[in-house]
Write a protein that holds these residues in place. Structure first.
Motif, PDB file in Angstrom:
ATOM      1  N   GLN A  75       0.807  -1.224   0.000  1.00  0.00           N
ATOM      2  CA  GLN A  75       0.000   0.000   0.000  1.00  0.00           C
ATOM      3  C   GLN A  75       0.838   1.271   0.000  1.00  0.00           C
ATOM      4  OE1 GLN A  75      -3.302  -0.099   2.775  1.00  0.00           O
ATOM      5  NE2 GLN A  75      -3.375  -2.325   2.651  1.00  0.00           N
ATOM      6  N   ASP A  76       2.043   1.186  -0.521  1.00  0.00           N
ATOM      7  CA  ASP A  76       2.913   2.360  -0.634  1.00  0.00           C
ATOM      8  C   ASP A  76       2.543   3.106  -1.915  1.00  0.00           C
ATOM      9  OD1 ASP A  76       4.906   4.241  -1.017  1.00  0.00           O
ATOM     10  OD2 ASP A  76       6.559   2.849  -0.614  1.00  0.00           O
ATOM     11  N   PRO A  77       1.893   4.277  -1.812  1.00  0.00           N
ATOM     12  CA  PRO A  77       1.440   4.989  -3.010  1.00  0.00           C
ATOM     13  C   PRO A  77       2.587   5.486  -3.892  1.00  0.00           C
ATOM     14  CG  PRO A  77       1.063   6.323  -1.060  1.00  0.00           C
ATOM     15  CD  PRO A  77       1.550   4.983  -0.587  1.00  0.00           C
ATOM     16  N   LYS A  78       3.823   5.451  -3.383  1.00  0.00           N
ATOM     17  CA  LYS A  78       4.971   5.832  -4.209  1.00  0.00           C
ATOM     18  C   LYS A  78       5.380   4.710  -5.153  1.00  0.00           C
ATOM     19  CE  LYS A  78       6.644   8.865  -0.601  1.00  0.00           C
ATOM     20  NZ  LYS A  78       7.476   8.864   0.580  1.00  0.00           N
ATOM     21  N   LYS A  79       4.932   3.500  -4.840  1.00  0.00           N
ATOM     22  CA  LYS A  79       5.224   2.362  -5.716  1.00  0.00           C
ATOM     23  C   LYS A  79       4.093   2.208  -6.712  1.00  0.00           C
ATOM     24  CE  LYS A  79       8.141  -0.195  -2.539  1.00  0.00           C
ATOM     25  NZ  LYS A  79       8.371  -1.491  -1.879  1.00  0.00           N
ATOM     26  N   LEU A  80       4.438   1.721  -7.910  1.00  0.00           N
ATOM     27  CA  LEU A  80       3.464   1.609  -8.986  1.00  0.00           C
ATOM     28  C   LEU A  80       3.013   0.176  -9.209  1.00  0.00           C
ATOM     29  CD1 LEU A  80       5.106   3.970 -11.635  1.00  0.00           C
ATOM     30  CD2 LEU A  80       3.239   4.499 -10.050  1.00  0.00           C
ATOM     31  N   VAL A  81       1.802   0.072  -9.707  1.00  0.00           N
ATOM     32  CA  VAL A  81       1.280  -1.178 -10.252  1.00  0.00           C
ATOM     33  C   VAL A  81       1.167  -0.931 -11.748  1.00  0.00           C
ATOM     34  CG1 VAL A  81      -0.657  -2.793 -10.323  1.00  0.00           C
ATOM     35  CG2 VAL A  81      -0.001  -1.724  -8.156  1.00  0.00           C
ATOM     36  N   ARG A  82       1.873  -1.746 -12.523  1.00  0.00           N
ATOM     37  CA  ARG A  82       1.859  -1.599 -13.975  1.00  0.00           C
ATOM     38  C   ARG A  82       0.946  -2.671 -14.577  1.00  0.00           C
ATOM     39  NH1 ARG A  82       6.679   0.205 -12.376  1.00  0.00           N
ATOM     40  NH2 ARG A  82       7.474   2.096 -13.322  1.00  0.00           N
ATOM     41  N   LEU A  83       0.141  -2.242 -15.537  1.00  0.00           N
ATOM     42  CA  LEU A  83      -0.783  -3.156 -16.194  1.00  0.00           C
ATOM     43  C   LEU A  83      -0.611  -3.061 -17.698  1.00  0.00           C
ATOM     44  CD1 LEU A  83      -2.651  -1.508 -13.771  1.00  0.00           C
ATOM     45  CD2 LEU A  83      -3.825  -3.647 -14.152  1.00  0.00           C
ATOM     46  N   GLU A  84      -0.688  -4.190 -18.341  1.00  0.00           N
ATOM     47  CA  GLU A  84      -0.676  -4.248 -19.799  1.00  0.00           C
ATOM     48  C   GLU A  84      -1.827  -5.142 -20.233  1.00  0.00           C
ATOM     49  OE1 GLU A  84       1.912  -6.420 -23.203  1.00  0.00           O
ATOM     50  OE2 GLU A  84       3.047  -5.254 -21.741  1.00  0.00           O
ATOM     51  N   TYR A  85      -2.695  -4.599 -21.055  1.00  0.00           N
ATOM     52  CA  TYR A  85      -3.829  -5.348 -21.581  1.00  0.00           C
ATOM     53  C   TYR A  85      -3.616  -5.571 -23.071  1.00  0.00           C
ATOM     54  CZ  TYR A  85      -6.121  -3.242 -17.468  1.00  0.00           C
ATOM     55  OH  TYR A  85      -6.441  -2.816 -16.208  1.00  0.00           O
ATOM     56  N   THR A  86      -3.927  -6.768 -23.535  1.00  0.00           N
ATOM     57  CA  THR A  86      -3.888  -7.075 -24.956  1.00  0.00           C
ATOM     58  C   THR A  86      -5.140  -7.861 -25.296  1.00  0.00           C
ATOM     59  OG1 THR A  86      -1.475  -7.241 -24.889  1.00  0.00           O
ATOM     60  CG2 THR A  86      -2.570  -8.136 -26.837  1.00  0.00           C
ATOM     61  N   VAL A  87      -5.855  -7.410 -26.321  1.00  0.00           N
ATOM     62  CA  VAL A  87      -6.989  -8.166 -26.847  1.00  0.00           C
ATOM     63  C   VAL A  87      -6.622  -8.534 -28.272  1.00  0.00           C
ATOM     64  CG1 VAL A  87      -9.450  -8.179 -27.377  1.00  0.00           C
ATOM     65  CG2 VAL A  87      -8.614  -6.854 -25.428  1.00  0.00           C
ATOM     66  N   HIS A  88      -6.590  -9.826 -28.547  1.00  0.00           N
ATOM     67  CA  HIS A  88      -6.261 -10.320 -29.884  1.00  0.00           C
ATOM     68  C   HIS A  88      -7.175 -11.496 -30.193  1.00  0.00           C
ATOM     69  CE1 HIS A  88      -3.916 -11.228 -33.430  1.00  0.00           C
ATOM     70  NE2 HIS A  88      -3.940 -12.484 -33.065  1.00  0.00           N
ATOM     71  N   ASP A  89      -7.928 -11.358 -31.260  1.00  0.00           N
ATOM     72  CA  ASP A  89      -8.894 -12.386 -31.648  1.00  0.00           C
ATOM     73  C   ASP A  89      -9.781 -12.730 -30.458  1.00  0.00           C
ATOM     74  OD1 ASP A  89      -8.026 -12.458 -34.279  1.00  0.00           O
ATOM     75  OD2 ASP A  89      -6.578 -14.038 -33.901  1.00  0.00           O
ATOM     76  N   ALA A  90      -9.777 -13.971 -30.031  1.00  0.00           N
ATOM     77  CA  ALA A  90     -10.653 -14.416 -28.949  1.00  0.00           C
ATOM     78  C   ALA A  90      -9.905 -14.548 -27.631  1.00  0.00           C
ATOM     79  CB  ALA A  90     -11.301 -15.746 -29.336  1.00  0.00           C
ATOM     80  N   THR A  91      -8.874 -13.740 -27.434  1.00  0.00           N
ATOM     81  CA  THR A  91      -8.066 -13.834 -26.221  1.00  0.00           C
ATOM     82  C   THR A  91      -7.813 -12.456 -25.622  1.00  0.00           C
ATOM     83  OG1 THR A  91      -6.929 -15.769 -27.130  1.00  0.00           O
ATOM     84  CG2 THR A  91      -5.888 -14.677 -25.267  1.00  0.00           C
ATOM     85  N   VAL A  92      -7.997 -12.361 -24.311  1.00  0.00           N
ATOM     86  CA  VAL A  92      -7.605 -11.187 -23.550  1.00  0.00           C
ATOM     87  C   VAL A  92      -6.440 -11.604 -22.661  1.00  0.00           C
ATOM     88  CG1 VAL A  92      -8.251  -9.535 -21.757  1.00  0.00           C
ATOM     89  CG2 VAL A  92      -9.890 -10.139 -23.519  1.00  0.00           C
ATOM     90  N   THR A  93      -5.344 -10.851 -22.740  1.00  0.00           N
ATOM     91  CA  THR A  93      -4.179 -11.110 -21.902  1.00  0.00           C
ATOM     92  C   THR A  93      -3.957  -9.893 -21.010  1.00  0.00           C
ATOM     93  OG1 THR A  93      -3.198 -12.455 -23.650  1.00  0.00           O
ATOM     94  CG2 THR A  93      -1.731 -11.712 -21.884  1.00  0.00           C
ATOM     95  N   ILE A  94      -3.739 -10.153 -19.724  1.00  0.00           N
ATOM     96  CA  ILE A  94      -3.518  -9.101 -18.740  1.00  0.00           C
ATOM     97  C   ILE A  94      -2.212  -9.419 -18.017  1.00  0.00           C
ATOM     98  CG2 ILE A  94      -4.405  -7.966 -16.668  1.00  0.00           C
ATOM     99  CD1 ILE A  94      -7.212  -9.126 -17.485  1.00  0.00           C
ATOM    100  N   VAL A  95      -1.315  -8.436 -17.967  1.00  0.00           N
ATOM    101  CA  VAL A  95      -0.088  -8.578 -17.192  1.00  0.00           C
ATOM    102  C   VAL A  95      -0.091  -7.484 -16.135  1.00  0.00           C
ATOM    103  CG1 VAL A  95       2.436  -8.556 -17.215  1.00  0.00           C
ATOM    104  CG2 VAL A  95       1.176  -9.533 -19.161  1.00  0.00           C
ATOM    105  N   ILE A  96       0.116  -7.889 -14.886  1.00  0.00           N
ATOM    106  CA  ILE A  96       0.127  -6.960 -13.759  1.00  0.00           C
ATOM    107  C   ILE A  96       1.455  -7.129 -13.038  1.00  0.00           C
ATOM    108  CG2 ILE A  96      -0.998  -6.329 -11.579  1.00  0.00           C
ATOM    109  CD1 ILE A  96      -3.522  -7.755 -12.885  1.00  0.00           C
ATOM    110  N   GLU A  97       2.150  -6.007 -12.829  1.00  0.00           N
ATOM    111  CA  GLU A  97       3.442  -6.040 -12.144  1.00  0.00           C
ATOM    112  C   GLU A  97       3.422  -5.101 -10.949  1.00  0.00           C
ATOM    113  OE1 GLU A  97       6.532  -4.995 -14.874  1.00  0.00           O
ATOM    114  OE2 GLU A  97       6.248  -6.790 -16.094  1.00  0.00           O
TER     115      GLU A  97
END
Length: 161
Positions: A75-97
């Protein structure tokens, strides 16, 4: 039968969609879970992803982002949560760091074990695994945790797996 036909049509329509991507970097605050959710749903709407899959995607996303904020970044607001979303054809990919210290998912207690059934927490990874087609954990270059979640449309499967 009508549900299966609708799913097949939606899947066929999605093959015409080019790959769509979105990236976010959010401060580690629980209120940013809604920002992550809205961005994912907006991308899915643009790609023509069926709305009957929203619940499964959003539940897995919310659990993963909450884990990144609470356990990864503490819960340190100085640190980030990075998200990458990809939708391709019939697939959704989510990466969370996250930018935390990382963890071993094998060390997480099984929430379906009798001794854990009444615990008020500890079900997030379980839900993510149930609702998504694939989930993988890895370490980031900076030592945090990366979670890759993938959801594939399967016109023959009405279950959320």
């Amino acid at each position: 039968m009508l549900i299966q036909i609708a799913r097949i049509l939606n899947t066929a329509q999605m093959t015409m969609v080019k790959t769509l991507r979105a990236n976010l970097a959010l401060a580690s605050r629980f209120e940013n879970i809604e920002v992550a959710e809205r961005a994912l749903l907006d991308l899915c709407r643009r790609a023509g992803w069926p709305t009957d899959e929203d619940y499964w995607l959003v539940t897995a996303l919310r659990e993963a982002v909450a884990n990144a904020v609470r356990h990864g970044n503490r819960q340190d607001p100085k640190k980030l949560v990075r998200l990458e979303y990809t939708v391709h054809d019939a697939t959704v990919t989510i990466v969370i760091e996250d930018e935390g210290e990382g963890f071993d998912p094998g060390d997480v207690p099984d929430p379906t074990s009798p001794e854990n059934l009444l615990r008020p927490s500890g079900r997030g990874i379980f839900y993510m695994r149930q609702f998504m087609s694939r989930i993988e954990f890895s370490r980031t270059a900076n030592g945090g945790t990366a979670v890759l979640m993938e959801k594939k449309l399967d016109s023959t499967d009405d279950d959320p797996q």
